[in-house]
Design a protein around this motif. Structure first.
Motif, mmCIF file in Angstrom:
data_model
loop_
_atom_site.group_PDB
_atom_site.id
_atom_site.type_symbol
_atom_site.label_atom_id
_atom_site.label_comp_id
_atom_site.label_asym_id
_atom_site.label_seq_id
_atom_site.Cartn_x
_atom_site.Cartn_y
_atom_site.Cartn_z
ATOM 1 N N SER A 48 -10.486 -11.190 1.259
ATOM 2 C CA SER A 48 -9.798 -10.334 2.227
ATOM 3 C C SER A 48 -9.184 -9.155 1.494
ATOM 4 O O SER A 48 -8.659 -9.287 0.382
ATOM 5 C CB SER A 48 -8.693 -11.120 2.945
ATOM 6 N N SER A 49 -9.252 -7.980 2.107
ATOM 7 C CA SER A 49 -8.736 -6.768 1.465
ATOM 8 C C SER A 49 -8.243 -5.813 2.537
ATOM 9 O O SER A 49 -8.555 -5.945 3.720
ATOM 10 C CB SER A 49 -9.811 -6.099 0.606
ATOM 11 N N THR A 50 -7.468 -4.820 2.103
ATOM 12 C CA THR A 50 -6.938 -3.797 3.006
ATOM 13 C C THR A 50 -7.199 -2.424 2.422
ATOM 14 O O THR A 50 -7.354 -2.265 1.203
ATOM 15 C CB THR A 50 -5.425 -3.998 3.226
ATOM 16 N N ASN A 51 -7.253 -1.422 3.293
ATOM 17 C CA ASN A 51 -7.516 -0.047 2.862
ATOM 18 C C ASN A 51 -6.243 0.712 2.506
ATOM 19 O O ASN A 51 -6.313 1.818 1.972
ATOM 20 C CB ASN A 51 -8.252 0.712 3.984
ATOM 21 N N VAL A 52 -5.082 0.163 2.814
ATOM 22 C CA VAL A 52 -3.809 0.834 2.538
ATOM 23 C C VAL A 52 -3.337 0.396 1.158
ATOM 24 O O VAL A 52 -2.950 -0.756 0.953
ATOM 25 C CB VAL A 52 -2.764 0.488 3.616
ATOM 26 N N SER A 53 -3.360 1.317 0.194
ATOM 27 C CA SER A 53 -3.057 0.943 -1.196
ATOM 28 C C SER A 53 -1.590 0.573 -1.374
ATOM 29 O O SER A 53 -1.260 -0.304 -2.169
ATOM 30 C CB SER A 53 -3.424 2.102 -2.127
ATOM 31 N N GLU A 54 -0.690 1.263 -0.632
ATOM 32 C CA GLU A 54 0.735 0.960 -0.797
ATOM 33 C C GLU A 54 1.071 -0.464 -0.355
ATOM 34 O O GLU A 54 2.041 -1.047 -0.813
ATOM 35 C CB GLU A 54 1.579 1.957 0.016
ATOM 36 N N GLN A 465 2.424 -8.191 12.667
ATOM 37 C CA GLN A 465 1.439 -7.691 11.721
ATOM 38 C C GLN A 465 1.229 -8.691 10.578
ATOM 39 O O GLN A 465 2.191 -9.151 9.958
ATOM 40 C CB GLN A 465 1.922 -6.362 11.140
ATOM 41 N N ALA A 466 -0.025 -9.056 10.323
ATOM 42 C CA ALA A 466 -0.333 -9.967 9.216
ATOM 43 C C ALA A 466 -0.087 -9.273 7.882
ATOM 44 O O ALA A 466 -0.160 -8.037 7.762
ATOM 45 C CB ALA A 466 -1.779 -10.439 9.309
ATOM 46 N N SER A 467 0.237 -10.056 6.870
ATOM 47 C CA SER A 467 0.488 -9.512 5.534
ATOM 48 C C SER A 467 -0.751 -8.809 4.998
ATOM 49 O O SER A 467 -1.888 -9.252 5.221
ATOM 50 C CB SER A 467 0.895 -10.631 4.569
ATOM 51 N N ARG A 468 -0.531 -7.717 4.259
ATOM 52 C CA ARG A 468 -1.635 -6.922 3.725
ATOM 53 C C ARG A 468 -1.990 -7.287 2.286
ATOM 54 O O ARG A 468 -2.893 -6.668 1.719
ATOM 55 C CB ARG A 468 -1.261 -5.431 3.774
ATOM 56 N N PHE A 473 -5.906 -13.294 6.572
ATOM 57 C CA PHE A 473 -5.944 -12.296 7.648
ATOM 58 C C PHE A 473 -5.574 -10.906 7.152
ATOM 59 O O PHE A 473 -5.087 -10.075 7.924
ATOM 60 C CB PHE A 473 -4.986 -12.709 8.765
ATOM 61 N N VAL A 474 -5.833 -10.613 5.876
ATOM 62 C CA VAL A 474 -5.497 -9.306 5.320
ATOM 63 C C VAL A 474 -6.284 -8.198 6.015
ATOM 64 O O VAL A 474 -5.777 -7.098 6.257
ATOM 65 C CB VAL A 474 -5.765 -9.299 3.799
ATOM 66 N N SER A 475 -7.522 -8.482 6.395
ATOM 67 C CA SER A 475 -8.384 -7.465 6.994
ATOM 68 C C SER A 475 -8.108 -7.243 8.472
ATOM 69 O O SER A 475 -8.784 -6.411 9.105
ATOM 70 C CB SER A 475 -9.866 -7.866 6.821
#
Length: 592
Positions: A48-54, A465-468, A473-475
């Motif tokens: 699982s990954s996210t596009n928001v780097s912060e 909001q799920a944790s990033r 569920f990061v995605s």
């Protein structure tokens, strides 16, 4: 040894052990086992990954240098440090897909396993409560029947101990006195004047306002303690071992104190409200249930206020990522601490309160000690303890998948601790619970706990909001989004079928059919009730017929006895008359 009322408590505890074990199997098979297998075999894995780097920064939590031994104890008791990124908590399961002979969707499996253990608990509890509800309905149907049951069928043949038998006899006597007192109170309530009713209602309103004030005060203390504990945990300053442990467990300590003090206040207040003895017990218990379960809700509300509050106007990641990068793991740690602290309190009360009290009562003849007496095994209060722990487990399993296993071990230990304490330290309560009514009451309280536990889990799945940075569920923006995305990947026929099930037309049709079925069941129940009333009237009529026949038989026997007595008297009179006729002739002959 102590009757079916206390036996029902241990049967209920055994049921919870089995329920927690099944919950653990669900989470282990569908969530933990795939992750364990992928770490020991070669599979294609999608993380699982996210596009928001912060929002993808997750600072390390384990100690990077040599630490004191007490810090490991703190980590073990609070779930932080080396335990935070293990199988114990939500944040460790950061896989999305496992590619082997088929593609395994871990986020969907995680969500479905959560829904499954909640539905399984609901179905199982309702099924078990049905039999107890039937017995309780029959038992409470008629007061005369209740008196007959107590007199002719009230003895508990499971009792083998002489002291327990003596207590059972006194408890039956107490129940009869209580029933007669209730009848007297009902008659007195029916004869109240309007001014007396107004005075009692005003007093009850004032006392209920005071109860609400006590509850609000307790909830505010829990909120303040939670906020203070969270702020102190965020600070980087290290403090002494005991001080740090108190700060970690401050919400649990305040909740435990509130759960200890409020029942004493409720028991004192209820004596001024002029209710019947049975209603006093039920009303006090329901207040205690509300206090225990609502305190968990206040704790979760306090946590979510901290999690969703950002210093800026809008949270960049949808939650307070700076303070709680993996907020699900943090909630799981709080639930983990509540379970551990609850178990420690049970052990501490048994060892440091009940055992010394038994020793003092057994070896001291002082009048005050005799008045204090031996510890009573209060079934309702013990049930509230384990329902409180089970509610925490239902809430925390989503955030701490191994919590059902911990709760299983905890309840097994509690079972034997309570057993030893009961046999050696306690005696049955003077206000006993029948096995049928207590069994139904336990399950009703458990259903209330399940309903309360479902609310925060549902809100966190559907709204927050799920944790990033952690978890499966990061995605996804929320945990529930995995369901519609998974449906879009299904074959066309199955997807159309599921979309049809989720449509408004199906919902309206299902609601109408359910209402018709409910009306049919209600009408059938009414017909059965009328048949039961007719059968009861028929039984009463047959009883009157039998009494009439017995009276006629008795009269016939009396008439037969009277006729036989008259015949015997007539024969005796005739024999006596014959002798009189003979005697004069004899006299005449003698005179001649």
């Amino acid at each position: 040894m102590f009757g079916t009322g206390i036996l029902s408590y241990f049967s209920f505890l055994r049921f919870l052990v089995l329920l927690n074990f099944i919950m653990f199997l669900l989470m282990f098979v569908f969530v933990m086992l795939p992750v364990i297998l992928t770490s020991h075999t070669s599979h294609n894995i999608t993380y699982s990954s996210t596009n928001v780097s912060e929002c993808s920064v997750y600072p390390p939590t384990s100690h990077q240098s040599l630490v004191a031994f007490h810090e490991h104890i703190t980590d073990l008791l609070s779930g932080t440090g080396f335990l935070e990124r293990t199988y114990l908590f939500y944040g460790y399961y950061n896989l999305e897909f496992i590619h082997s002979h088929f593609t395994y969707n871990l986020p969907l499996a995680y969500l479905l396993a959560t829904i499954s253990y909640l539905l399984l608990s609901l179905v199982w509890i309702v099924k078990r409560s049905a039999s107890g509800f039937k017995r309780k309905l029959i038992q409470d149907e008629d007061r005369f029947q209740s008196f007959c049951n107590k007199i002719f069928a009230g003895w508990d043949f499971c009792i083998t101990n002489e002291n327990a038998a003596r207590l059972k006899r006194s408890s039956l006597l107490y129940e009869m006195k209580t029933d007669l007192e209730e009848e007297r109170i009902k008659r007195r309530m029916a004869n109240r004047t309007r001014s007396e009713r107004c005075r009692i209602y005003a007093l009850r309103a004032a006392l209920n306002l005071f109860v609400m004030a006590v509850l609000v005060t307790c909830f505010y203390c829990i909120y303040v303690a939670t906020v203070f504990s969270q702020r102190k945990q965020v600070e980087a300053e290290k403090s002494a071992f005991l001080q740090e442990l108190v700060v970690e467990y401050l919400p649990s300590i305040v909740i435990t104190l509130a759960n200890f003090i409020t029942p004493l206040i409720f028991s004192l207040i209820i004596t001024f409200e002029d209710y019947s003895p049975a209603f006093e017990i039920r009303f006090t218990l329901m207040r205690c249930v509300f206090m225990r379960l609502a305190s968990i809700g206040v704790l979760l509300f306090s946590l979510w206020v901290q999690i969703t509050f950002c210093e800026s106007q809008e949270c960049l990641c949808g939650y307070n990522h700076k303070t709680y990068p993996c907020w699900e793991t943090h909630v799981g740690q709080e639930m983990y601490k509540l379970v551990i602290f609850d178990f420690l309190i049970i052990v501490a009360v048994t060892v440091f309160v009940e055992f010394p009290r038994k020793i003092i009562v057994s070896h001291c003849d002082h009048g005050l000690v005799r008045w204090w007496g031996q510890q009573e095994f209060a079934v309702p209060q013990n049930v509230l303890e384990i329902v409180y722990g089970q509610t925490i487990c239902w809430i925390g399993t989503f955030y701490c998948p191994l919590l059902p296993a911990i709760n299983t071990v905890k309840y097994v230990l509690v079972f034997y601790i309570k057993k030893v304490s009961l046999v050696t330290n306690c005696r049955p309560a003077t206000r006993p619970f029948r096995a049928s009514s207590s069994h139904f009451f336990f399950l009703v309280v458990l259903l209330i706990g399940l309903a309360l536990a479902s609310v925060p889990v549902t809100v966190s799945i559907a709204e927050i909001q799920a944790s990033r940075v952690c978890g499966p569920f990061v995605s996804y923006s929320t945990s529930w989004q995995v369901v519609p995305r998974g449906i879009t990947q299904l074959p066309l026929g199955l997807r159309s079928f599921l979309l049809a099930l989720a449509s408004e037309a199906f919902a309206v049709s299902f609601f109408v059919i359910t209402c018709l079925g409910m009306f049919y069941v209600i009408a059938l129940a009414g017909a059965h009730k009328r048949v039961i009333e007719q059968l009861r009237d028929q039984l009463a009529m047959e009883g009157r017929d039998k009494r009439f026949l017995i009276q006629k038989l008795y009269q016939a026997q009396q008439a037969t006895y009277g006729r036989s007595a008259d015949a015997k008297g007539l024969r005796r009179n005739r024999a006596h008359a014959g002798l009189c006729l003979v005697e004069p002739s004899v006299v005449l002959e003698t005179q001649a």
